[in-house]
Write a protein that holds these residues in place. Structure first.
Motif, PDB file in Angstrom:
ATOM      1  N   GLU A 296      22.060 -29.560 -57.993  1.00 46.69           N
ATOM      2  CA  GLU A 296      20.738 -29.195 -57.473  1.00 46.69           C
ATOM      3  C   GLU A 296      19.715 -29.917 -58.335  1.00 46.69           C
ATOM      4  OE1 GLU A 296      18.093 -28.572 -55.614  1.00 46.69           O
ATOM      5  OE2 GLU A 296      18.854 -26.616 -54.948  1.00 46.69           O
TER       6      GLU A 296
ATOM      7  N   ALA B 150      12.609 -27.608 -51.220  1.00 43.32           N
ATOM      8  CA  ALA B 150      13.374 -27.281 -52.420  1.00 43.32           C
ATOM      9  C   ALA B 150      12.951 -25.924 -52.952  1.00 43.32           C
ATOM     10  CB  ALA B 150      13.179 -28.349 -53.479  1.00 43.32           C
ATOM     11  N   ARG B 153      14.471 -23.316 -50.799  1.00 41.04           N
ATOM     12  CA  ARG B 153      15.929 -23.262 -50.954  1.00 41.04           C
ATOM     13  C   ARG B 153      16.301 -22.540 -52.241  1.00 41.04           C
ATOM     14  NH1 ARG B 153      16.864 -28.500 -50.758  1.00 41.04           N
ATOM     15  NH2 ARG B 153      17.083 -28.811 -53.004  1.00 41.04           N
ATOM     16  N   ILE B 154      15.602 -22.881 -53.349  1.00 39.15           N
ATOM     17  CA  ILE B 154      15.912 -22.267 -54.640  1.00 39.15           C
ATOM     18  C   ILE B 154      15.648 -20.765 -54.600  1.00 39.15           C
ATOM     19  CG2 ILE B 154      15.188 -22.150 -57.056  1.00 39.15           C
ATOM     20  CD1 ILE B 154      14.586 -25.214 -56.749  1.00 39.15           C
ATOM     21  N   GLN B 157      18.307 -18.962 -52.706  1.00 39.93           N
ATOM     22  CA  GLN B 157      19.545 -18.823 -53.488  1.00 39.93           C
ATOM     23  C   GLN B 157      19.411 -17.701 -54.507  1.00 39.93           C
ATOM     24  OE1 GLN B 157      20.093 -22.735 -55.038  1.00 39.93           O
ATOM     25  NE2 GLN B 157      21.004 -23.495 -53.149  1.00 39.93           N
TER      26      GLN B 157
END
Lengths: 307, 255
Positions: A296, B150, B153-154, B157
């Motif tokens: 990532e 991003a 998405r982070i 998660q």
């Protein structure tokens, strides 16, 4: 059982943290080192924010060096004069380290700085210690310190401010001692390590301090620099987590007792070989973070919150 | 226990509604709690939203009613960094700064959002995770979709941005319930809950609720001490450390 950490603001598994404290305590008792260089990475890998992981090492290492110092003090294996000279450098280094730490955190490069420093520092020290011990093992000599060769002088032996340290049995200038302690204090505050694993080899290989006083003196010095680090970190970035520190301390003191017993049966060069390899493993673990493409590439950090 | 509370709250809501004569569709909702205390064994919490739809004089929609519950945590600034190759190393070289980003977002609905209303309608009403991240006017390059995606998405998660298109359940055609699941690492602060009623793809009614997440006694005390008198906190922590170190040497003394 989960426990909520008030400063890290996250729940962690209590037994996992206690277990890590015991494991690192075992290693630190065995080698007579603080173990911060193992514990900080472990805490970061578990998900504790790097700033909290580093700052919380202060009290944890202070507790374990307190236990260690008392034991060596009873055996009269501390050179107090040497420790105070080292401390002068160590305190200045710690203060500078905390200031640098806060600045890097503000710029947002703290994690990179920690990772890169671990690679460089651990890689160098690990290689040196491993190499030394392999050489010693090959020479089949069981000596804890290299013999001093008559007539050969090191560059720093010409420096002024020479002092005699009776218990350590050395006569050297205070300048390189303070300098080494300053660098280690700096690294300690930035990386969450006591620095024993650098200070002990430095005192043995560079200053030829005999092995019987080196660990006690180093522990005594680290005890004070870590108290200073705890206060400096608390005062400037409020990242010292009391609950996390308590768990680590309790685990650590138990582990250290068993580690010390296991360490007593190890022979000198194998002892150093194991320590060297352990340090190298940490370096390699961090190196893979820096040198392999990340899974990532992105990371997100909350920088301020309106509550 | 939960079911009894649910029944009780639903009954209260119905009584409330019966007393207020209404012409158009309206919506009444309530939360099972308004304060979530974080105790030392906190690992997350579930808050229930109960609501009742009062159809009034209007015609009942042919597909039934739709409910979207939007939970929004305290807002703050977030820096998103990207690792890039630099020689042999991968370092954080590129970054974008975002302001007014909710630390927690949870969108709960009874069916997928794209079947409840058109995209334009949803964007207009700021419904959906992406719609809650405001366009960044001040920060250069922050609207770069790579970084925006991003960030989402982070947070997904980490369990801080959630979408649950089956999380709203209708108990009867006009009474519904939704569960807001807060993770263990839930950000502290004030939360807004917006309950929106959709009828045939259009917003029919909306109501707002609030709850807060705060540390409980001991945790709060430790965190406050660390911020209010940092030097004393550091000194006390050191003292405890030395005491534990000394105790260990007394307990384990061998000679």
């Amino acid at each position: 059982m989960e426990i909520y950490l008030p400063i890290a603001e996250m729940p962690v598994d209590m037994f996992l943290i206690l277990g890590m404290g015991v494991a690192v305590g075992f290693v630190s008792g065995m080698f007579g080192i603080g173990g911060g260089f193992l514990l900080t990475p472990l805490l970061i890998f578990v998900g504790i924010p790097a700033a909290v992981a580093v700052a919380t090492q202060g009290p944890q290492i202070a507790a374990s060096s307190m236990t260690g110092s008392l034991a060596y003090w009873r055996r009269r294996a501390i050179d107090f004069k040497l420790a105070y000279v080292l401390l002068a450098g160590g305190l200045v280094g710690t203060l500078l380290g905390v200031l640098f730490f806060n600045q890097m955190r503000r710029v947002g490069q703290l994690d990179t700085v920690i990772t890169l420093s671990y690679v460089v520092l651990m890689g160098t020290v690990g290689t040196l210690v491993t190499w030394e011990s392999v050489k010693a093992a090959l020479r089949k000599k069981d000596k804890s310190a290299p013999v001093r060769i008559a007539g050969r002088h090191r560059w720093f032996e010409g420096l002024p401010l020479k002092m005699r340290f009776h218990r350590a049995g050395i006569y050297v200038s205070a300048i390189p001692l303070v300098g080494v302690a300053l660098l280690i204090g700096f690294a300690g505050a930035v990386l969450g390590i006591g620095g024993g694993f650098i200070l002990v080899p430095a005192l043995i290989y560079i200053f030829r301090v005999p092995a019987n006083v080196v660990v006690g003196t180093s522990l005594f010095q680290i005890l004070f620099t870590m108290v200073a680090a705890t206060i400096f970190h608390s005062a400037t970035n409020q990242s010292v987590d009391l609950f996390l520190a308590l768990l680590l301390m309790v685990g650590g003191v138990f582990g250290a007792q068993f580690g010390a017993r296991a360490g007593a049966n190890l022979r000198g060069e194998y002892f150093r070989l194991m320590l060297g390899l352990l340090i190298l493993i940490v370096a390699v673990r961090f190196a893979t973070d820096v040198f392999t493409p990340p899974r990532e590439a992105f990371s997100a950090t909350q920088t301020e919150t309106v509550r | 226990m939960m079911a009894r509370v649910a029944a009780l709250i639903a009954a209260c809501l119905l009584a409330l509604l019966a007393a207020t004569p209404s012409q158009a569709q309206s919506l009444v909702a309530t939360l099972s709690t308004e304060n979530v205390p974080i105790l030392s064994n906190f690992t997350g919490e579930r808050i229930a939203v109960f609501g009742v739809i009062e159809p009034g004089q209007s015609v009942r929609p042919k597909d039934g009613y739709d409910i979207v519950v939007t939970v929004r945590g305290p807002r703050g600034a977030v820096t998103v960094r990207r690792k890039e190759q630099w020689g042999l190393m991968w370092l954080n070289l590129d970054a974008r700064r975002y302001i007014a980003i909710p630390a927690f977002i949870s969108i709960l609905s009874n069916r997928p959002l794209n079947r409840i209303a058109q995209a334009e309608v949803r964007d207009d009403l700021r419904i959906g995770v992406d719609a809650l991240i405001p366009p960044q006017a001040a920060s250069r390059g922050a609207n770069d979709p790579v970084f925006r995606n991003a960030l989402q998405r982070i947070r997904r998660q980490q369990g801080l941005f959630l979408e649950g298109d089956t999380k709203v359940r209708f108990i009867t055609p006009t009474i519904f319930r939704a569960d807001i699941d807060l993770p263990g690492a839930v950000p502290l602060g004030a939360y807004d809950v917006e309950v929106a009623l959709f009828s045939d793809g259009a917003l029919a009614a909306r109501t707002n609720l609030k709850f807060s997440v705060s540390k409980d006694a001991v945790e709060q005390w430790v965190a406050e001490a660390a911020h209010r008198s940092p030097i004393l906190y550091g000194a006390a922590t050191s003292l405890i450390a030395l005491l534990i170190g000394w105790l260990a040497s007394v307990i384990f003394r061998r000679d």
